[in-house]
Enzyme design. Structure first.
Site, PDB file in Angstrom:
ATOM      1  CG  HIS A  30      -0.290  -0.209   2.515  1.00 46.66           C
ATOM      2  ND1 HIS A  30       0.079  -1.464   2.957  1.00 46.66           N
ATOM      3  CD2 HIS A  30       0.101   0.654   3.464  1.00 46.66           C
ATOM      4  CE1 HIS A  30       0.654  -1.350   4.131  1.00 46.66           C
ATOM      5  NE2 HIS A  30       0.706  -0.077   4.468  1.00 46.66           N
TER       6      HIS A  30
ATOM      7  CG  HIS B 195       1.122   5.191   4.091  1.00 48.29           C
ATOM      8  ND1 HIS B 195       0.306   5.158   5.216  1.00 48.29           N
ATOM      9  CD2 HIS B 195       1.796   4.020   4.092  1.00 48.29           C
ATOM     10  CE1 HIS B 195       0.493   4.012   5.857  1.00 48.29           C
ATOM     11  NE2 HIS B 195       1.392   3.302   5.198  1.00 48.29           N
TER      12      HIS B 195
HETATM   13  P1  AMP Z   1       1.759   0.308   7.411  1.00 50.43           P
HETATM   14  O1  AMP Z   1       2.468   0.666   8.667  1.00 50.43           O
HETATM   15  O2  AMP Z   1       2.410   0.928   6.212  1.00 50.43           O
HETATM   16  O3  AMP Z   1       1.539  -1.184   7.257  1.00 50.43           O
HETATM   17  O4  AMP Z   1       0.353   1.007   7.527  1.00 50.43           O
HETATM   18  C1  AMP Z   1      -0.858   0.327   7.550  1.00 50.43           C
HETATM   19  C2  AMP Z   1      -1.926   1.397   7.651  1.00 50.43           C
HETATM   20  O5  AMP Z   1      -3.176   0.779   7.506  1.00 50.43           O
HETATM   21  C3  AMP Z   1      -1.929   2.143   8.984  1.00 50.43           C
HETATM   22  O6  AMP Z   1      -1.770   3.542   8.749  1.00 50.43           O
HETATM   23  C4  AMP Z   1      -3.309   1.811   9.566  1.00 50.43           C
HETATM   24  O7  AMP Z   1      -3.877   2.873  10.267  1.00 50.43           O
HETATM   25  C5  AMP Z   1      -4.089   1.452   8.323  1.00 50.43           C
HETATM   26  N1  AMP Z   1      -5.218   0.544   8.537  1.00 50.43           N
HETATM   27  C6  AMP Z   1      -5.231  -0.606   9.242  1.00 50.43           C
HETATM   28  N2  AMP Z   1      -6.450  -1.170   9.207  1.00 50.43           N
HETATM   29  C7  AMP Z   1      -7.226  -0.356   8.426  1.00 50.43           C
HETATM   30  C8  AMP Z   1      -8.584  -0.391   8.006  1.00 50.43           C
HETATM   31  N3  AMP Z   1      -9.417  -1.373   8.375  1.00 50.43           N
HETATM   32  N4  AMP Z   1      -9.034   0.620   7.229  1.00 50.43           N
HETATM   33  C9  AMP Z   1      -8.216   1.625   6.857  1.00 50.43           C
HETATM   34  N5  AMP Z   1      -6.921   1.714   7.228  1.00 50.43           N
HETATM   35  C10 AMP Z   1      -6.434   0.743   8.005  1.00 50.43           C
END
Ligand code: AMP
Length: 114
Positions: free
Chosen positions: A101, A103
């Site tokens: 993903h 950001h």
């Molecule tokens: P990372 O540290 O790059 O893996 O970031 C994962 C991101 O996904 C974090 O910023 C979380 O807040 C976000 N996240 C986790 N679960 C969900 C969800 N159900 N809907 C939207 N964002 C999410």
């Protein structure tokens, strides 16, 4: 082989998310714990664990992620003030969800990343 993550469930429509964009390859959703006024995740529907696992075959997909991110930034009114695009990769970067993903973060003055 795909891992079962919250993003896989969202892509399959089995978990709710605030979608801001969707096409046949990508999904963009609002981050559930935003770090800034705009915090959107651009997620490929294809399972790739993180950016280190992307291959030549993913070139178009990675390009599409970046272009969708800049389109969304424009739609969100971030072009003038600026924004950040970031991939977390691995433990030291704080990767929490092992499904690629990107950001998109903006809407306020952002701190300097470590
Ligand atoms: P990372 O540290 O790059 O893996 O970031 C994962 C991101 O996904 C974090 O910023 C979380 O807040 C976000 N996240 C986790 N679960 C969900 C969800 N159900 N809907 C939207 N964002 C999410």
């Amino acid at each position: 082989m795909s891992e079962e993550t919250i993003f896989a469930k969202i892509i399959r429509g089995e978990a709710r998310a605030d979608k801001v964009y969707e096409d046949e390859k990508l999904l963009a959703i609002k981050d559930i714990q935003p770090l800034a006024p705009v915090h959107i995740l651009i997620i490929p529907k294809k399972f790739i664990r993180d950016i280190s696992q992307a291959t030549d075959e993913d070139q178009d997909l990675l390009g599409a992620m970046l272009l969708v991110a800049t389109d969304i930034a424009r739609q969100q009114g971030l072009e003038e003030g600026g924004y950040r695009l970031a991939f977390n990769c691995g433990e030291d970067a704080g990767l929490m969800v092992p499904h690629l993903h990107l950001h998109l973060i903006g809407g306020s003055k952002l701190g300097t990343p470590a």
